[in-house]
Design a protein around this motif. Structure first.
Motif, PDB file in Angstrom:
ATOM      1  N   LEU A   1      -8.963   2.050  -3.584  1.00 30.43           N
ATOM      2  CA  LEU A   1      -8.886   2.511  -1.570  1.00 30.43           C
ATOM      3  C   LEU A   1     -10.336   1.609  -1.821  1.00 30.43           C
ATOM      4  O   LEU A   1     -10.460   1.701  -0.227  1.00 30.43           O
ATOM      5  CB  LEU A   1      -9.131   3.814  -1.759  1.00 30.43           C
ATOM      6  CG  LEU A   1      -8.337   4.154  -0.546  1.00 30.43           C
ATOM      7  CD1 LEU A   1      -7.356   3.405   0.730  1.00 30.43           C
ATOM      8  CD2 LEU A   1      -9.771   5.351   0.664  1.00 30.43           C
TER       9      LEU A   1
ATOM     10  N   ALA B   1      -6.665   4.316   5.408  1.00 25.35           N
ATOM     11  CA  ALA B   1      -5.950   4.818   3.872  1.00 25.35           C
ATOM     12  C   ALA B   1      -4.693   6.202   4.220  1.00 25.35           C
ATOM     13  O   ALA B   1      -4.224   6.494   5.068  1.00 25.35           O
ATOM     14  CB  ALA B   1      -7.468   6.110   3.563  1.00 25.35           C
ATOM     15  N   LYS B   2      -4.494   5.430   3.197  1.00 28.14           N
ATOM     16  CA  LYS B   2      -2.772   7.063   3.406  1.00 28.14           C
ATOM     17  C   LYS B   2      -3.180   6.914   1.194  1.00 28.14           C
ATOM     18  O   LYS B   2      -4.077   7.107   0.786  1.00 28.14           O
ATOM     19  CB  LYS B   2      -2.122   5.402   2.895  1.00 28.14           C
ATOM     20  CG  LYS B   2      -1.337   4.717   3.788  1.00 28.14           C
ATOM     21  CD  LYS B   2       0.602   3.582   3.492  1.00 28.14           C
ATOM     22  CE  LYS B   2       0.502   2.530   4.784  1.00 28.14           C
ATOM     23  NZ  LYS B   2       1.738   2.309   4.504  1.00 28.14           N
TER      24      LYS B   2
ATOM     25  N   ILE C   1     -10.808   8.516   6.316  1.00 25.83           N
ATOM     26  CA  ILE C   1     -10.819   6.976   6.109  1.00 25.83           C
ATOM     27  C   ILE C   1      -9.905   6.440   6.820  1.00 25.83           C
ATOM     28  O   ILE C   1      -8.705   5.969   6.291  1.00 25.83           O
ATOM     29  CB  ILE C   1     -10.567   6.089   4.628  1.00 25.83           C
ATOM     30  CG1 ILE C   1     -11.797   7.458   3.964  1.00 25.83           C
ATOM     31  CG2 ILE C   1     -11.141   5.337   4.308  1.00 25.83           C
ATOM     32  CD1 ILE C   1     -12.350   7.709   2.503  1.00 25.83           C
TER      33      ILE C   1
ATOM     34  N   ASP D   1      -5.179  12.465  -0.457  1.00 27.33           N
ATOM     35  CA  ASP D   1      -5.462  12.354   0.978  1.00 27.33           C
ATOM     36  C   ASP D   1      -6.624  11.854   1.248  1.00 27.33           C
ATOM     37  O   ASP D   1      -7.474  12.786   1.907  1.00 27.33           O
ATOM     38  CB  ASP D   1      -4.508  13.046   1.436  1.00 27.33           C
ATOM     39  CG  ASP D   1      -3.107  13.293   1.336  1.00 27.33           C
ATOM     40  OD1 ASP D   1      -2.551  11.913   1.765  1.00 27.33           O
ATOM     41  OD2 ASP D   1      -2.518  13.972   0.765  1.00 27.33           O
ATOM     42  N   THR D   2      -6.998  10.756   2.059  1.00 26.28           N
ATOM     43  CA  THR D   2      -8.422  10.300   2.920  1.00 26.28           C
ATOM     44  C   THR D   2      -8.468  10.213   3.978  1.00 26.28           C
ATOM     45  O   THR D   2      -8.462   9.330   4.405  1.00 26.28           O
ATOM     46  CB  THR D   2      -9.774   9.611   2.269  1.00 26.28           C
ATOM     47  OG1 THR D   2      -8.804   9.013   2.106  1.00 26.28           O
ATOM     48  CG2 THR D   2      -9.766  10.261   0.773  1.00 26.28           C
ATOM     49  N   SER D   3      -7.557  11.961   4.801  1.00 25.20           N
ATOM     50  CA  SER D   3      -7.459  11.048   6.390  1.00 25.20           C
ATOM     51  C   SER D   3      -9.008   9.958   7.735  1.00 25.20           C
ATOM     52  O   SER D   3      -8.284  10.185   7.826  1.00 25.20           O
ATOM     53  CB  SER D   3      -6.815  12.117   7.371  1.00 25.20           C
ATOM     54  OG  SER D   3      -7.341  13.132   6.939  1.00 25.20           O
TER      55      SER D   3
ATOM     56  N   ASP E   1     -12.457   4.690  -4.069  1.00 24.74           N
ATOM     57  CA  ASP E   1     -13.246   3.999  -3.541  1.00 24.74           C
ATOM     58  C   ASP E   1     -13.801   2.680  -4.570  1.00 24.74           C
ATOM     59  O   ASP E   1     -13.394   2.635  -5.757  1.00 24.74           O
ATOM     60  CB  ASP E   1     -14.593   5.131  -3.395  1.00 24.74           C
ATOM     61  CG  ASP E   1     -14.781   4.997  -1.136  1.00 24.74           C
ATOM     62  OD1 ASP E   1     -15.539   3.976  -1.347  1.00 24.74           O
ATOM     63  OD2 ASP E   1     -15.062   5.188  -0.643  1.00 24.74           O
TER      64      ASP E   1
ATOM     65  N   HIS F   1      -2.873   7.708  -2.098  1.00 25.24           N
ATOM     66  CA  HIS F   1      -3.274   7.368  -3.172  1.00 25.24           C
ATOM     67  C   HIS F   1      -4.178   7.782  -4.011  1.00 25.24           C
ATOM     68  O   HIS F   1      -3.687   9.511  -4.544  1.00 25.24           O
ATOM     69  CB  HIS F   1      -4.308   6.175  -2.557  1.00 25.24           C
ATOM     70  CG  HIS F   1      -5.487   6.728  -2.057  1.00 25.24           C
ATOM     71  ND1 HIS F   1      -5.775   7.771  -0.503  1.00 25.24           N
ATOM     72  CD2 HIS F   1      -6.894   6.742  -2.847  1.00 25.24           C
ATOM     73  CE1 HIS F   1      -6.738   8.400  -0.851  1.00 25.24           C
ATOM     74  NE2 HIS F   1      -7.436   7.826  -1.982  1.00 25.24           N
TER      75      HIS F   1
ATOM     76  N   GLN G   1       0.428  -0.940   0.519  1.00 27.19           N
ATOM     77  CA  GLN G   1      -0.425  -0.111  -0.180  1.00 27.19           C
ATOM     78  C   GLN G   1       0.418   1.488  -0.019  1.00 27.19           C
ATOM     79  O   GLN G   1       1.598   2.027   0.511  1.00 27.19           O
ATOM     80  CB  GLN G   1      -1.399  -0.079   1.125  1.00 27.19           C
ATOM     81  CG  GLN G   1      -1.738   1.311   1.279  1.00 27.19           C
ATOM     82  CD  GLN G   1      -2.196   1.096   2.495  1.00 27.19           C
ATOM     83  OE1 GLN G   1      -2.272   0.447   3.539  1.00 27.19           O
ATOM     84  NE2 GLN G   1      -3.568   2.206   2.491  1.00 27.19           N
TER      85      GLN G   1
ATOM     86  N   LEU H   1      -7.733  -1.876   1.316  1.00 26.58           N
ATOM     87  CA  LEU H   1      -8.946  -2.120   1.226  1.00 26.58           C
ATOM     88  C   LEU H   1      -9.814  -2.602   0.722  1.00 26.58           C
ATOM     89  O   LEU H   1     -11.430  -2.443   1.044  1.00 26.58           O
ATOM     90  CB  LEU H   1      -9.389  -0.538   2.170  1.00 26.58           C
ATOM     91  CG  LEU H   1      -8.707   0.059   3.020  1.00 26.58           C
ATOM     92  CD1 LEU H   1      -9.262   1.578   3.529  1.00 26.58           C
ATOM     93  CD2 LEU H   1      -8.545  -0.654   4.669  1.00 26.58           C
TER      94      LEU H   1
END
Length: 714
Positions: free
Chosen positions: A379, A132-133, A129, A125-127, A352, A135, A56, A404
């Motif tokens: 993700l 998540a990193k 979630i 960035d989706t901090s 997603d 992506h 990831q 994920l």
């Protein structure tokens, strides 16, 4: 059941041609596409190949085929054209914050046009979630070549300054632009600007109003819309083709309801979404098109979501579209979908789930995802079904899921209430999954290529999984799990007719209580073992696998529920020490001599209990119930440790709550002259997950002491 013809499909995929070949007596997996894809790593290149990698956050892990080619200035990648074409789309990545261009050559001749490349729409960035990193490293750019090329011709891309990582090229023969239908209302007649400079929003609204019951024509050109359209009903919006008619907006239609009869076809909608903001309706369609509507021939790019559908969309058909570079889902049927058909679409680089049904507020019913080709959701899942009644997922080709995500998830994860769990019959038929499944950083263990998940409630629907091909999964093939950690059962599952090739760990990863029947499931090149059967929590119950006949190649069972199989690892050594490295606790410890010292593999370090406070106990969790037959208790071997006798009783538990005595209080002699060890034999029939040693006396020191506690099956 897929036949040997399926092998040809896998060969085509590994060779870099993203095409599907039909297994005998079964429909082909994936969409019928107007282009053929060629992987950069299979082309001729002067750059550096990266990957394969499944980690990831790495650039290679998000690439098609988990490999790509990195070009620095002056380096090139040259593709052999696989078919007649006059246009190409290129998937690529450039470093964050950079932009540039690629020079393009056809049969050695440099074109006047270059291909712009940018990181503007990447590095999301989706901090909020969990797991998540950063992506979404890749983007897509397209170019009309201005000439026809034939199979065997050469098209090259050369870096000019900015480092560019090239992933895959799609070669396409684009048909001539369509002409205006008779009786239609052109948006240009209402003042739309095809140069893309002026705001055409009002012109589109006026044309829609004027064309009720008819066709709004969007001629070739670029059109800028600065706000979304609403009140769209009983009308067809038609362009000259997705390479000719381009609408620039991040919000095309946003409406809560419609009387229906909306048909959208043959143009592109390209947005300017550079971040994922879930509260913003940055979608091609947000809400409802109404019953009897359709979307076809649309190119969607740089949006948050392609279609986020709520309300009445009865009998909607979404077909023959391209969904590229969305920061969230490609399409989500967000409850109340009835009779919706999503078929023959191509989706790449979603942030997603590429395609999802989420039965929020009302169930999605009698709806299907069929013959879609999905690549590189970075993700989440390729296809996710969250609840719903009588749902079908058929003949889809899904590849290269990342963190994920499984290739297909059939789940009762609700996210919000009110939620309608899976009900009726869920049909999962004829799907091909290539390099799908990923490590879940929230669980710290992998997700399988095809996952059935009783996340928030039991699976009570009938789930029929038939005619499945799973190839090169980095971890497991079929996973049954209660992802919320509550141990809800997975029931009523049948897997009939599956070919599993080169799975990294196991064919069946059973982590929930419940049952499934397997018939005609063949596996070759299994990485670790056929079955991992370790329901969680350990006290939740068992998972029963019924052999319906015709199965082969996966009869072995992973033998150690305290560890996760690693790709290609094989079964653990049955002679291993089950206690080593496992979590240990105690009623008390003296100074730095903590419980973990007794399972650290170092006989010179040790646990010492609170002094002068007998009895004291030390406990280790083996991770799963084991038929332990022998314990080896150790003290440091140094002669400085004088001989002593410790009085120890052995207790066991399968759940950490209810304890029983396995061996009553017995004096065990530890003597440096004989290694300072003592062996405890456990009775036949002993099964325990948690092992406890209770020390009531020690002739050498007023405390319990162990430098190692080792547990063995024999």
């Amino acid at each position: 059941m897929p036949s040997a013809t399926s092998a040809a499909m896998v060969v085509a995929l590994s060779a870099g041609l993203l095409t599907a070949i039909a297994p005998t007596a079964h429909a082909a997996s994936g969409a019928t596409l107007p282009f053929t894809s060629v992987e950069a790593e299979s082309a001729t290149a002067t750059g550096t190949k990266i990957g394969p990698d499944y980690t990831q956050g790495s650039l290679a892990s998000e690439a098609s085929g988990r490999q790509a080619v990195r070009l620095t200035s002056g380096q090139r990648v040259e593709f052999t054209v696989p078919r007649a074409a006059n246009a190409v789309n290129l998937a690529y990545s450039v470093p964050d914050g950079q932009s540039g261009s690629l020079d393009v050559y056809v049969n050695g001749t440099k074109l006047a046009r270059t291909l712009p490349v940018t990181s503007k729409y990447s590095y999301i960035d989706t901090s909020w979630i969990p797991g998540a990193k950063q992506h979404h490293f890749y983007d897509n750019a397209r170019l009309a070549l201005g000439q026809n090329v034939q199979a065997g011709d050469k098209v090259a891309f050369q870096a000019t300054g900015t480092q560019v990582t090239v992933d895959v090229a799609d070669f396409e023969q684009v048909a001539a632009a369509a002409t205006q239908p008779a009786g239609s209302v052109s948006v240009t007649s209402k003042g739309a600007d095809p140069s893309g400079n002026g705001d055409s929003t009002q012109a589109f609204r006026d044309a829609i109003s004027a064309a009720q019951g008819g066709v709004v024509w969007i001629p070739p050109g670029d059109y800028k819309l600065t706000s979304s359209l609403s009140g769209v009903q009983n009308v067809t919006l038609q362009g000259a083709g997705s390479w000719y008619t381009v609408v620039h907006t991040s919000r095309f239609i946003d409406q809560a309801g419609s009387s229906g009869g909306v048909h959208i076809k043959d143009f592109a909608v390209i947005g300017e979404v550079t971040e994922r903001v879930d509260s913003n309706p940055d979608n091609f369609v947000n809400g409802a098109l109404g019953p009897g509507s359709s979307v076809s021939g649309i190119w969607l790019q740089h949006l948050k979501v392609g279609l986020w559908l709520m309300g009445n969309n009865d009998n909607l058909v979404v077909e023959n579209n391209r969904f590229l570079d969305t920061t969230a889902d490609g399409l989500n049927l967000n409850g109340n979908a009835r009779g919706v058909r999503v078929r023959n679409n191509f989706l790449r680089n979603q942030g997603d789930d590429s395609l999802a049904m989420w039965s929020l507020y009302a169930p999605d019913t009698n709806s299907s995802f069929e013959n879609n080709t999905i690549s590189q959701p970075n993700l989440a899942n390729g296809i996710a079904i969250y609840g719903g009644t009588d749902i079908a997922v058929k003949n889809n080709l899904i590849s290269d899921t990342n963190a994920l995500g499984s290739g297909i998830a059939i789940s009762n994860q609700k996210f919000l209430d009110p939620f309608s769990p899976l009900a009726g019959t869920i049909t999962v038929d004829g799907n091909t999954l290539v390099r799908t499944g990923a490590m879940n950083p929230n669980w710290n263990h992998p997700m399988g290529a095809l996952r059935v998940d009783s996340y928030d409630s039991a699976i009570n629907a009938t789930v029929n999984i038939t005619n499945t091909t799973i190839t090169d999964s980095p971890y497991g093939a079929f996973e049954f799990v209660s992802g919320g950690g509550q141990g809800y059962p997975v029931r009523n599952v049948t897997v009939d007719g599956a070919t599993v090739r080169n799975t990294g760990t196991v064919v069946v990863q059973a982590e929930a209580q419940g049952a499934a029947t397997f018939r005609n499931v063949t596996a070759t090149s299994v990485g670790s073992a056929g079955v991992y059967n370790c329901p969680y929590p350990g006290s939740s119950g068992t998972f029963t696998l019924t052999d319906g006949g015709g199965n082969s190649g996966w009869s072995s069972t992973w033998s150690d529920c305290s560890t996760w199989p690693q790709p290609g690892q094989g079964n653990p050594d049955p002679a291993r020490n089950l206690a080593k490295g496992r979590p240990a606790t105690a009623t008390g410890s003296q100074d730095v001599y903590t419980p973990g010292k007794a399972v650290d593999g170092d006989a010179n370090s040790y646990w010492e209990s609170t002094n002068n406070a007998f009895p004291q106990s030390w406990t280790v969790d083996l991770g799963s119930s084991e038929a332990v037959r022998r314990l080896v208790l150790k003290l440091p071997p140094s002669a400085a440790w004088g001989a002593r006798t410790q009085t120890v009783s052995v207790l066991g538990s399968t759940d950490g709550s209810a304890w029983s005595t396995v061996v009553g209080a017995t004096g065990y002699r530890f003597d440096p002259a004989t290694g300072n060890t003592a062996t405890v034999t456990l009775p036949s029939g002993t099964n325990l997950r948690c092992l406890r040693l209770s020390v009531s006396a020690n002739t050498g020191w007023p405390a319990g002491q162990f430098s190692e506690v080792e547990a063995y099956l024999s």
